[in-house]
Design an enzyme around this catalytic site. Sequence first.
Site, PDB file in Angstrom:
ATOM      1  N   HIS A 140       0.863  -1.201  -0.084  1.00 18.55           N
ATOM      2  CA  HIS A 140       0.095   0.106   0.010  1.00 18.55           C
ATOM      3  C   HIS A 140       0.779   1.200  -0.005  1.00 18.55           C
ATOM      4  CE1 HIS A 140      -3.810   2.055   1.037  1.00 18.55           C
ATOM      5  NE2 HIS A 140      -3.034   2.988   1.137  1.00 18.55           N
TER       6      HIS A 140
ATOM      7  N   HIS B 287       1.388   5.335  -2.219  1.00 18.95           N
ATOM      8  CA  HIS B 287       0.663   6.144  -3.315  1.00 18.95           C
ATOM      9  C   HIS B 287       1.862   6.965  -4.190  1.00 18.95           C
ATOM     10  CE1 HIS B 287      -3.532   6.393  -1.112  1.00 18.95           C
ATOM     11  NE2 HIS B 287      -2.759   5.978  -0.246  1.00 18.95           N
TER      12      HIS B 287
ATOM     13  N   GLN C 211      -9.424   9.448  -4.353  1.00 15.57           N
ATOM     14  CA  GLN C 211      -9.183  10.196  -3.213  1.00 15.57           C
ATOM     15  C   GLN C 211     -10.336  11.360  -2.811  1.00 15.57           C
ATOM     16  OE1 GLN C 211      -5.801  10.924  -1.261  1.00 15.57           O
ATOM     17  NE2 GLN C 211      -7.400  11.499  -0.195  1.00 15.57           N
TER      18      GLN C 211
ATOM     19  N   HIS D 232      -9.855   1.818   0.657  1.00 11.77           N
ATOM     20  CA  HIS D 232      -9.364   2.830   2.024  1.00 11.77           C
ATOM     21  C   HIS D 232     -10.892   2.779   2.741  1.00 11.77           C
ATOM     22  CE1 HIS D 232      -5.653   4.176  -0.371  1.00 11.77           C
ATOM     23  NE2 HIS D 232      -5.535   4.908   0.786  1.00 11.77           N
TER      24      HIS D 232
ATOM     25  N   GLU E 110     -10.657   5.189   7.283  1.00 10.18           N
ATOM     26  CA  GLU E 110      -9.608   5.752   7.913  1.00 10.18           C
ATOM     27  C   GLU E 110     -10.107   6.980   8.618  1.00 10.18           C
ATOM     28  OE1 GLU E 110      -6.772   6.850   4.825  1.00 10.18           O
ATOM     29  OE2 GLU E 110      -5.291   7.293   6.168  1.00 10.18           O
TER      30      GLU E 110
ATOM     31  N   ASP F 291       2.500   3.828   2.645  1.00  7.42           N
ATOM     32  CA  ASP F 291       1.548   4.652   2.503  1.00  7.42           C
ATOM     33  C   ASP F 291       2.054   5.956   1.775  1.00  7.42           C
ATOM     34  OD1 ASP F 291      -1.263   5.080   2.243  1.00  7.42           O
ATOM     35  OD2 ASP F 291      -1.080   5.925   4.371  1.00  7.42           O
TER      36      ASP F 291
HETATM   37 FE   FE2 Z   1      -3.581   5.180   1.638  1.00 11.44          FE
END
Ligand code: FE2
Length: 435
Positions: free
Chosen positions: A60, A62, A155, A213, A216, A312
């Site tokens: 995971h 980005h 996102q 996701h 979170e 991440d």
């Molecule tokens: Fe993430």
Amino acid sequence: MGNASGALRIKNVRVGSDSGLVQVTIEQGKIMQVGRAQESFVADIDAEGGLMVPALVDAHVHLDAALTEGFPSPNHSGTLIEGIERWGQRKPYLTEEDVIARAEEAIRWHVGHGVLKIRSHVDICDPDLTALRALIKVREKVRPWVTLQLVAFPQDGIFCFPDGPLLIEEAMRLGADAVGGIPHYEWTREDGIRDVEYAFQLAARYHKPVDIHCDETDDDQSRFVETMAKLTSQYGMAGQVTASHTTAMGSYNDAYAFKLIRILAQAGMLVVANPLDNVVLQGRFDTYPKRRGMTRVKELMAAGVPVAAGHDSIMDPWYPLGSGSQLFVASMLAHVGQLTGTEELKACFDSITYAGAKAMQLRDYGIEEGMRADLAIFDVPTTTDALRLLPRPRWVVAGGSIVASTPPSATKVLWDGEYRSVSYLRAPQGPPNLQ
Ligand code: FE2
């Protein structure tokens, strides 16, 4: 050492923390033999008692946001909300060349740390899908060395972003490897459930896995993982569905968390924890005591739910640190999750190797005869020493060829005119060597 045909011979190496010294023969990019050391063996690499592990996994990250920290303006508060604002300011500057250059740099950093298996979420809330188009090119370019999977990640939401449903579908049509989602970010609970349902519908249509996701947040009322479990079961997708982050689980009441973990195990779901970002981003609305911002890693593992750990962020608007070291991620997991029991430390190492491979559904993964030789060789004898000392691998091997190497780590310092040990490398058995 090594050659294009993927042949390599390694001696004096351990293949597990409890392993004795063995020799490994690699031919045509595959592990041909793992056997007891023989005098006559002519090796390309003498691992000098170090540890060989399968290539590390970052399940995971980005990559589209990696290395954007500070431009056009830095995140002064360090909060998640300001991070989203700063990323929104950075997005208009995205070009394919910019994304490709940063992603390749971040992948090189990973490779230097022995990470050859990477799942990157890619923000698809962009009418041009610039980052996704760029990362599809990167995926092809690095394919000989690195397995790169791309998740279509909304996102800014699917239903609270203009044309969100069309954009995520277009991302799947272009060739994303998994469907993402962000239910807790949608404006209403109902839209959050639709967000999860839509991801599963797309997954079924495009025959791809799901990686959402999910929850979170520190909001104990954010409960979308249960919907993921129900749909995993309904769609018959055991082993193909990952809930990423799931930090709200740290805030649920124990009775609900107990039920939830049971149904996650029953549905055959996987979880990815991201301890670096979440330990600094969560708990920001708390005064004291402050929550740790972590999902219930210990309890999930005990229930048999595979838990992988992701990096991440690498120097992005949400987390200005990071280096591509998955050992550091696993070490942070051990600290924040209070996973310092002997078996628990092994599980932390598993979170960046075998559990990560499960989350990415990698089939050809491990140190067994016949498998592809994607490996990292460290100059420490055990996984616990690796978590403690966080060394770079001496050698990183992809398809039987050495793709990166780092000089031996300095374990002695000059002190009072004499070189003394500063790391205390333990022998796997027997008394410590304190010379
Ligand atoms: Fe993430």
